[in-house]
Motif scaffolding. Structure first.
Motif, PDB file in Angstrom:
ATOM      1  N   VAL A 127      17.873  -3.089   0.409  1.00 58.77           N
ATOM      2  CA  VAL A 127      16.644  -3.447  -0.297  1.00 58.77           C
ATOM      3  C   VAL A 127      15.649  -2.308  -0.133  1.00 58.77           C
ATOM      4  CG1 VAL A 127      14.721  -5.080  -0.424  1.00 58.77           C
ATOM      5  CG2 VAL A 127      17.034  -5.903   0.021  1.00 58.77           C
ATOM      6  N   GLY A 128      14.975  -1.961  -1.212  1.00 61.45           N
ATOM      7  CA  GLY A 128      13.921  -0.960  -1.171  1.00 61.45           C
ATOM      8  C   GLY A 128      12.580  -1.576  -1.533  1.00 61.45           C
ATOM      9  N   VAL A 129      11.572  -1.348  -0.709  1.00 61.13           N
ATOM     10  CA  VAL A 129      10.224  -1.890  -0.936  1.00 61.13           C
ATOM     11  C   VAL A 129       9.463  -0.905  -1.796  1.00 61.13           C
ATOM     12  CG1 VAL A 129       8.099  -2.665   0.146  1.00 61.13           C
ATOM     13  CG2 VAL A 129      10.295  -3.116   1.252  1.00 61.13           C
ATOM     14  N   ASP A 130       9.040  -1.351  -2.964  1.00 60.05           N
ATOM     15  CA  ASP A 130       8.282  -0.495  -3.872  1.00 60.05           C
ATOM     16  C   ASP A 130       6.803  -0.436  -3.527  1.00 60.05           C
ATOM     17  OD1 ASP A 130      10.544   0.082  -5.218  1.00 60.05           O
ATOM     18  OD2 ASP A 130      10.168  -1.200  -6.943  1.00 60.05           O
ATOM     19  N   ARG A 131       6.210  -1.571  -3.193  1.00 58.58           N
ATOM     20  CA  ARG A 131       4.762  -1.603  -2.958  1.00 58.58           C
ATOM     21  C   ARG A 131       4.399  -2.861  -2.181  1.00 58.58           C
ATOM     22  NH1 ARG A 131       0.765   1.351  -5.301  1.00 58.58           N
ATOM     23  NH2 ARG A 131      -1.358   0.517  -5.277  1.00 58.58           N
ATOM     24  N   VAL A 132       3.362  -2.734  -1.354  1.00 59.67           N
ATOM     25  CA  VAL A 132       2.809  -3.874  -0.609  1.00 59.67           C
ATOM     26  C   VAL A 132       1.300  -3.847  -0.782  1.00 59.67           C
ATOM     27  CG1 VAL A 132       2.598  -5.020   1.619  1.00 59.67           C
ATOM     28  CG2 VAL A 132       4.695  -3.770   1.065  1.00 59.67           C
ATOM     29  N   GLU A 133       0.716  -4.970  -1.140  1.00 65.25           N
ATOM     30  CA  GLU A 133      -0.720  -5.055  -1.375  1.00 65.25           C
ATOM     31  C   GLU A 133      -1.299  -6.223  -0.579  1.00 65.25           C
ATOM     32  OE1 GLU A 133      -2.748  -3.160  -3.008  1.00 65.25           O
ATOM     33  OE2 GLU A 133      -1.362  -1.834  -4.074  1.00 65.25           O
TER      34      GLU A 133
END
Length: 262
Positions: free
Chosen positions: A156-162
């Motif tokens: 799994v690759g995390v693209d963005r966290v807000e």
């Protein structure tokens, strides 16, 4: 004889059609197919389109490769400066390695959710309140790194966290409002004092100019009379020299007595 051959051909065609229907699988454009043969992973990942497997032997599992938007439930914690807050966030991630997402973790969505909640609580404890309110970009990057490190092994690759929202206690909100109000009042007083200082400097310069040029005082007096008369026509302004008042004041003082009694 011919009828028997036709019957055999029809039976073979029907059997082939049934076999093809059982063996054919359709993989959509946003999916990848992972094949298990007798419980063992096949090396090749099936690309979008028609995929054929061995019925009863192979098992095809489809993995969604789209970006998943997962909200992180609000987590309550104590910041480094001892303030209780509730923070919620949202994570954008997608599967980059379909076999790892199927084999290395039981449920990659649940794993990412739990890791995001744990990382969010850790970020709250390591940060100050001012950082949570004003320096969110840096915290988002740190949170993304904390989630992405273990997620790589899950495919799994995390693209963005807000970070979405930071909820404060009511007492803290009132304290911050009083602090902001006091700061605004302080700035207003400083601005007023600065204006008074500048005005006093200009008035001093004007007084010096009028002292050097007495006619300027008369012109200023006439200008003031015109300004007052323009606002209220019923008002009558009579300029009275200050020097005359000083002369009358001196005239009212008693004369000093002579020592000889006269």
């Amino acid at each position: 004889m011919v009828e028997e051959l036709l019957a055999v051909a029809a039976a073979a065609g029907a059997a082939g059609l049934v076999y093809f229907a059982a063996a054919a699988r359709v993989v959509k454009q946003y999916e990848r197919g992972v094949v298990f043969r007798l419980g063992r992973l096949r090396g090749a990942v099936r690309q979008p389109g028609l995929a054929v497997i061995v019925p009863g032997v192979d098992r095809l599992r489809r993995v969604n490769m789209q970006i998943v938007t997962m909200p992180v439930p609000a987590q309550e914690g104590i910041t480094r400066d001892n303030v209780t807050v509730r923070v919620d966030a949202v994570v954008y991630f997608r599967v980059v390695d379909a076999p790892s997402a199927v084999v290395n973790v039981e449920d990659y969505r649940f794993a990412v959710s739990q890791m995001a909640q744990t990382s969010l609580r850790s970020i709250i404890g390591k940060s100050d309140l001012d950082d949570l309110l004003s320096n969110r970009e840096k915290l988002n990057q740190g949170l993304e790194l904390m989630i992405d490190s273990p997620a790589v092994g899950w495919g799994v690759g995390v693209d963005r966290v807000e970070i979405k929202d930071v909820s404060l206690p009511d007492t803290m909100k009132r304290s911050m409002a009083r602090q902001a109000e006091a700061d605004r009042e302080r700035r207003a007083r400083i601005i007023n004092a600065d204006a008074e200082l500048q005005a006093s400097k200009k008035l001093a310069e004007a007084a010096q100019q009028m002292e050097d040029t007495p006619a300027a005082l008369q012109l200023r007096l006439l200008q003031t009379v015109v300004a007052v008369a323009a606002e209220k026509n019923s008002t009558l302004v009579l300029p009275f020299p200050v020097e005359l008042l000083r002369f009358l004041e001196k005239a009212q003082q008693p004369l000093p007595e002579r020592r000889d009694g006269k």
